[in-house]
Design a protein around this motif. Structure first.
Motif, PDB file in Angstrom:
ATOM      1  N   THR A  37       0.942  -1.180   0.581  1.00 41.75           N
ATOM      2  CA  THR A  37      -0.089   0.257  -0.382  1.00 41.75           C
ATOM      3  C   THR A  37       0.917   1.235   0.048  1.00 41.75           C
ATOM      4  O   THR A  37       2.336   1.195   0.967  1.00 41.75           O
ATOM      5  CB  THR A  37      -1.022  -0.185   1.301  1.00 41.75           C
ATOM      6  OG1 THR A  37      -2.230  -0.870   1.365  1.00 41.75           O
ATOM      7  CG2 THR A  37      -1.750   1.706   0.914  1.00 41.75           C
ATOM      8  N   PRO A  38       0.168   2.396  -0.766  1.00 43.87           N
ATOM      9  CA  PRO A  38       1.599   3.697  -1.029  1.00 43.87           C
ATOM     10  C   PRO A  38       1.484   4.061   0.487  1.00 43.87           C
ATOM     11  O   PRO A  38       0.374   4.008   1.160  1.00 43.87           O
ATOM     12  CB  PRO A  38       0.933   4.535  -2.215  1.00 43.87           C
ATOM     13  CG  PRO A  38      -0.091   3.411  -2.414  1.00 43.87           C
ATOM     14  CD  PRO A  38      -0.324   2.159  -1.696  1.00 43.87           C
ATOM     15  N   GLN A  39       2.762   4.622   1.061  1.00 44.13           N
ATOM     16  CA  GLN A  39       2.621   5.636   2.124  1.00 44.13           C
ATOM     17  C   GLN A  39       2.385   7.412   1.769  1.00 44.13           C
ATOM     18  O   GLN A  39       3.560   7.445   0.398  1.00 44.13           O
ATOM     19  CB  GLN A  39       3.575   5.330   2.726  1.00 44.13           C
ATOM     20  CG  GLN A  39       3.918   3.920   3.305  1.00 44.13           C
ATOM     21  CD  GLN A  39       2.649   3.385   4.182  1.00 44.13           C
ATOM     22  OE1 GLN A  39       2.188   4.527   5.254  1.00 44.13           O
ATOM     23  NE2 GLN A  39       1.541   2.428   4.053  1.00 44.13           N
ATOM     24  N   GLY A  40       1.570   7.600   2.566  1.00 39.61           N
ATOM     25  CA  GLY A  40       1.264   9.033   2.273  1.00 39.61           C
ATOM     26  C   GLY A  40       0.642  10.029   1.452  1.00 39.61           C
ATOM     27  O   GLY A  40       1.089  11.230   1.312  1.00 39.61           O
ATOM     28  N   HIS A  41       0.323   9.532   1.068  1.00 39.23           N
ATOM     29  CA  HIS A  41      -0.910   9.888   0.049  1.00 39.23           C
ATOM     30  C   HIS A  41      -2.593   9.398   1.070  1.00 39.23           C
ATOM     31  O   HIS A  41      -3.559   9.978   0.031  1.00 39.23           O
ATOM     32  CB  HIS A  41      -1.079   9.172  -0.825  1.00 39.23           C
ATOM     33  CG  HIS A  41       0.340   8.923  -2.108  1.00 39.23           C
ATOM     34  ND1 HIS A  41      -0.062  10.215  -2.316  1.00 39.23           N
ATOM     35  CD2 HIS A  41       0.826   8.461  -2.523  1.00 39.23           C
ATOM     36  CE1 HIS A  41       1.508   9.970  -3.214  1.00 39.23           C
ATOM     37  NE2 HIS A  41       2.330   9.007  -2.739  1.00 39.23           N
ATOM     38  N   GLY A  42      -2.553   9.466   2.224  1.00 44.60           N
ATOM     39  CA  GLY A  42      -3.579   9.351   2.967  1.00 44.60           C
ATOM     40  C   GLY A  42      -4.056   8.126   2.815  1.00 44.60           C
ATOM     41  O   GLY A  42      -3.663   6.929   2.895  1.00 44.60           O
ATOM     42  N   THR A  43      -5.630   7.598   2.668  1.00 48.60           N
ATOM     43  CA  THR A  43      -5.830   5.920   2.898  1.00 48.60           C
ATOM     44  C   THR A  43      -5.963   5.248   1.199  1.00 48.60           C
ATOM     45  O   THR A  43      -6.387   6.723   0.559  1.00 48.60           O
ATOM     46  CB  THR A  43      -7.436   6.482   3.292  1.00 48.60           C
ATOM     47  OG1 THR A  43      -7.318   6.444   4.687  1.00 48.60           O
ATOM     48  CG2 THR A  43      -7.930   4.816   3.597  1.00 48.60           C
ATOM     49  N   CYS A  44      -5.830   4.725   1.460  1.00 48.93           N
ATOM     50  CA  CYS A  44      -4.930   4.370  -0.863  1.00 48.93           C
ATOM     51  C   CYS A  44      -6.137   2.924  -0.217  1.00 48.93           C
ATOM     52  O   CYS A  44      -6.076   1.996   0.481  1.00 48.93           O
ATOM     53  CB  CYS A  44      -3.693   3.999  -0.659  1.00 48.93           C
ATOM     54  SG  CYS A  44      -2.794   5.686  -1.062  1.00 48.93           S
ATOM     55  N   THR A  45      -7.112   2.568  -1.453  1.00 46.42           N
ATOM     56  CA  THR A  45      -7.838   1.340  -1.646  1.00 46.42           C
ATOM     57  C   THR A  45      -6.968   1.275  -2.956  1.00 46.42           C
ATOM     58  O   THR A  45      -6.753   2.147  -4.504  1.00 46.42           O
ATOM     59  CB  THR A  45      -9.079   1.821  -2.067  1.00 46.42           C
ATOM     60  OG1 THR A  45      -9.940   2.201  -0.827  1.00 46.42           O
ATOM     61  CG2 THR A  45      -9.973   0.687  -2.160  1.00 46.42           C
ATOM     62  N   ALA A  46      -6.973  -0.145  -2.905  1.00 43.72           N
ATOM     63  CA  ALA A  46      -6.773  -0.885  -4.500  1.00 43.72           C
ATOM     64  C   ALA A  46      -7.541  -0.674  -5.624  1.00 43.72           C
ATOM     65  O   ALA A  46      -8.726  -1.017  -5.116  1.00 43.72           O
ATOM     66  CB  ALA A  46      -5.792  -2.360  -4.702  1.00 43.72           C
ATOM     67  N   ALA A  47      -7.655  -0.789  -6.765  1.00 42.72           N
ATOM     68  CA  ALA A  47      -8.732  -0.299  -8.490  1.00 42.72           C
ATOM     69  C   ALA A  47      -8.987  -1.831  -8.151  1.00 42.72           C
ATOM     70  O   ALA A  47      -7.814  -2.560  -8.276  1.00 42.72           O
ATOM     71  CB  ALA A  47      -8.223   0.589  -8.863  1.00 42.72           C
ATOM     72  N   ALA A  48      -9.971  -2.167  -8.769  1.00 42.43           N
ATOM     73  CA  ALA A  48     -10.261  -3.435  -8.695  1.00 42.43           C
ATOM     74  C   ALA A  48      -9.583  -4.216 -10.123  1.00 42.43           C
ATOM     75  O   ALA A  48      -9.825  -3.547 -10.671  1.00 42.43           O
ATOM     76  CB  ALA A  48     -12.033  -3.725  -9.029  1.00 42.43           C
ATOM     77  N   ASP A  49      -9.197  -5.314  -9.912  1.00 40.02           N
ATOM     78  CA  ASP A  49      -8.724  -5.803 -11.815  1.00 40.02           C
ATOM     79  C   ASP A  49     -10.054  -5.679 -12.431  1.00 40.02           C
ATOM     80  O   ASP A  49     -11.689  -6.194 -11.944  1.00 40.02           O
ATOM     81  CB  ASP A  49      -8.236  -7.630 -11.115  1.00 40.02           C
ATOM     82  CG  ASP A  49      -7.237  -7.360 -10.530  1.00 40.02           C
ATOM     83  OD1 ASP A  49      -6.761  -6.607 -10.488  1.00 40.02           O
ATOM     84  OD2 ASP A  49      -7.359  -9.008 -10.274  1.00 40.02           O
ATOM     85  N   GLY A  50      -9.895  -4.864 -13.183  1.00 40.04           N
ATOM     86  CA  GLY A  50     -10.550  -5.365 -14.866  1.00 40.04           C
ATOM     87  C   GLY A  50     -11.663  -4.520 -14.776  1.00 40.04           C
ATOM     88  O   GLY A  50     -12.383  -4.249 -15.637  1.00 40.04           O
ATOM     89  N   SER A  51     -11.529  -3.396 -13.473  1.00 36.92           N
ATOM     90  CA  SER A  51     -12.499  -2.635 -13.771  1.00 36.92           C
ATOM     91  C   SER A  51     -12.136  -1.493 -14.496  1.00 36.92           C
ATOM     92  O   SER A  51     -10.989  -1.575 -14.930  1.00 36.92           O
ATOM     93  CB  SER A  51     -12.544  -1.296 -12.310  1.00 36.92           C
ATOM     94  OG  SER A  51     -11.006  -1.037 -11.882  1.00 36.92           O
ATOM     95  N   ALA A  52     -12.809   0.007 -14.631  1.00 36.07           N
ATOM     96  CA  ALA A  52     -12.106   1.085 -15.310  1.00 36.07           C
ATOM     97  C   ALA A  52     -10.997   1.477 -15.379  1.00 36.07           C
ATOM     98  O   ALA A  52     -10.491   2.180 -16.097  1.00 36.07           O
ATOM     99  CB  ALA A  52     -13.764   2.133 -15.967  1.00 36.07           C
ATOM    100  N   LEU A  53     -11.340   1.626 -13.968  1.00 37.35           N
ATOM    101  CA  LEU A  53      -9.525   2.116 -13.643  1.00 37.35           C
ATOM    102  C   LEU A  53      -8.501   1.525 -13.775  1.00 37.35           C
ATOM    103  O   LEU A  53      -7.677   2.028 -14.363  1.00 37.35           O
ATOM    104  CB  LEU A  53      -9.646   2.092 -11.548  1.00 37.35           C
ATOM    105  CG  LEU A  53     -10.646   3.343 -11.404  1.00 37.35           C
ATOM    106  CD1 LEU A  53     -10.417   3.310  -9.817  1.00 37.35           C
ATOM    107  CD2 LEU A  53     -10.522   4.801 -12.108  1.00 37.35           C
TER     108      LEU A  53
END
Length: 418
Positions: A37-53
């Motif tokens: 999980t990345p640090q220093g950017h607040g709370t981060c959520t992984a983009a779901a596999d197959g999602s538009a993101l």
């Protein structure tokens, strides 16, 4: 950080974060779940596999609370003004909650960031949410304006979707969520978007009880634009400590806790009475009622008007107050500290007797003469005051008790103005 200076968004260092921007990079090859999980950017959520993101190369969506930097108001204040409370939002302060005894502004600046597979920033957007409340000293509920203000947004972000729900602790309920339970659209460079939440205290009038409540705000949002389907992230903020009581008068009323209440007396309006209180603050060691020597409200259920304590100061004992001072029509005994304070109710023989008079048509302590006693160590004064002014000053004290919801034994300041 630059800030958009339009509408409420134009609140220079208040216009802060909110939106996800992202631009098509190549599709990801590694599952974000396998990444740290990345640090220093607040709370981060992984983009779901197959999602538009994910298909646009977004590995993480992050949300963080921006610092509340000092700021200046922009050229216009577009949203409807919910009273003096909105002015608190413009105070130069790094505090998230700005308040006085009767109003508050909770400032919630947010930033949304999209990161790629190598934690590179793909997009960023900022908004600031304001929760602006004006409390009612005579009613057990109040309205809160929720104002969403656009801040800096990436070139590829057209707007931000944001939702806000609120709960409150203690004996309190709300009519939330804001924006009808949907996501409001905050357009890049556009006007603020406004909604309302009503808070209702469960404290009953004349119950003799009080309760503390704190609003808590739950926010989620995402960018709209080049990223396709938004990836929502959330943040939580606490509001002010609100105290509602059913102890004063015939109604429930609420104030923001933590601010010293006050009673203000104008010398032009209350004449000899106000001058007597000012003289006591300046000449007695106790400095009764000034900012550093507060008074404390006293309630005796068997003597609610404190007549017995007032009589103890004015009429009983070896030195009953000698009414009939020269030049004082309807002469009466005005005691200070007040009989309805813990510092009052003193034996009259220990008080300093004074007579306030005008000088050149002006009421001032320079016109006070000392008739009996020697300052400065006396615990009280008794003043020759026109009964009409004495009664009016007592009424002002009673109104302040109601409007500032001054409870039994609560400390308050006595302010004397011209």
């Amino acid at each position: 950080m630059k800030h958009v200076r339009r509408g409420l968004a134009a609140i220079a260092s208040l216009a802060l974060t909110a939106a996800l921007c992202a631009l098509g990079t190549s599709p990801a090859t590694a599952s974000p779940a396998s990444r740290v999980t990345p640090q220093g950017h607040g709370t981060c959520t992984a983009a779901a596999d197959g999602s538009a993101l994910r298909k646009r190369g977004v590995a993480w969506t992050c949300v963080g609370a921006d610092p509340v930097a000092d700021f200046a108001p922009g050229p216009s204040f577009a949203p409807a003004d919910p009273g003096e409370a909105l002015k608190l939002c413009l105070e130069h302060s790094s505090k998230r909650v700005i308040s006085n005894r009767h109003a508050y502004c909770t400032r919630m600046p947010l930033k949304y960031i999209l990161l790629g597979n190598k934690n590179e920033k793909l997009g960023e957007a900022h908004i600031v949410l304001l929760a602006v409340g004006m409390l009612d000293s005579y009613k057990g509920q109040w309205d809160e304006a929720i104002i969403a203000n656009p801040g800096d947004m990436d070139d590829k972000v057209s707007s931000v979707e944001v939702a806000l729900n609120s709960t409150c602790s203690g004996m309190c309920s709300t009519t939330g969520p804001a924006f009808g339970g949907t996501h409001a659209i905050v357009t890049k460079g556009g006007d603020p978007v406004q909604s309302t939440i009503t808070y209702i205290s469960g404290v009953a009038a004349k119950s003799g009880t009080s309760s503390h409540s704190m609003p808590t705000y739950y926010v989620d949002g995402a960018a709209v634009g080049g990223v396709g389907v938004p990836g929502y992230d959330s943040a939580i903020f606490d509001g002010p400590d609100v105290r509602c009581d059913g102890e004063i008068g015939n109604t429930t009323g609420c104030i923001v806790f933590g601010h010293t209440p006050n009673v203000t007396f104008s010398k032009a309006k209350y004449r000899g009475a106000a001058v007597a209180y000012e003289w006591a603050q300046k000449n007695l060691t106790g400095k009764f009622g000034d900012a550093n020597h507060l008074l404390s409200r006293y309630i005796d259920p068997l003597d609610p008007e404190a007549e017995k304590r007032r009589a103890k100061t004015c009429d009983r004992g070896p030195y009953a107050f000698p009414r009939g001072a020269t030049g004082i029509p309807n002469d009466s005994c005005d005691e200070y500290p007040f009989a309805r304070s813990w510092q009052g109710g003193n034996d009259g023989e220990h008080c300093i007797d004074i007579t306030p008079r005008q000088i050149g048509g002006v009421w001032d302590v320079a016109g006070v003469t000392v008739d009996r006693g020697t300052p400065p160590n006396a615990p009280c004064i008794r003043a020759h005051v026109d009964n009409k002014d004495n009664t009016a000053a007592g009424g002002e004290l009673g109104r302040a008790v109601q409007s500032d919801r001054i409870l039994d034994s609560e400390w308050y300041q006595v302010i004397i103005t011209s």
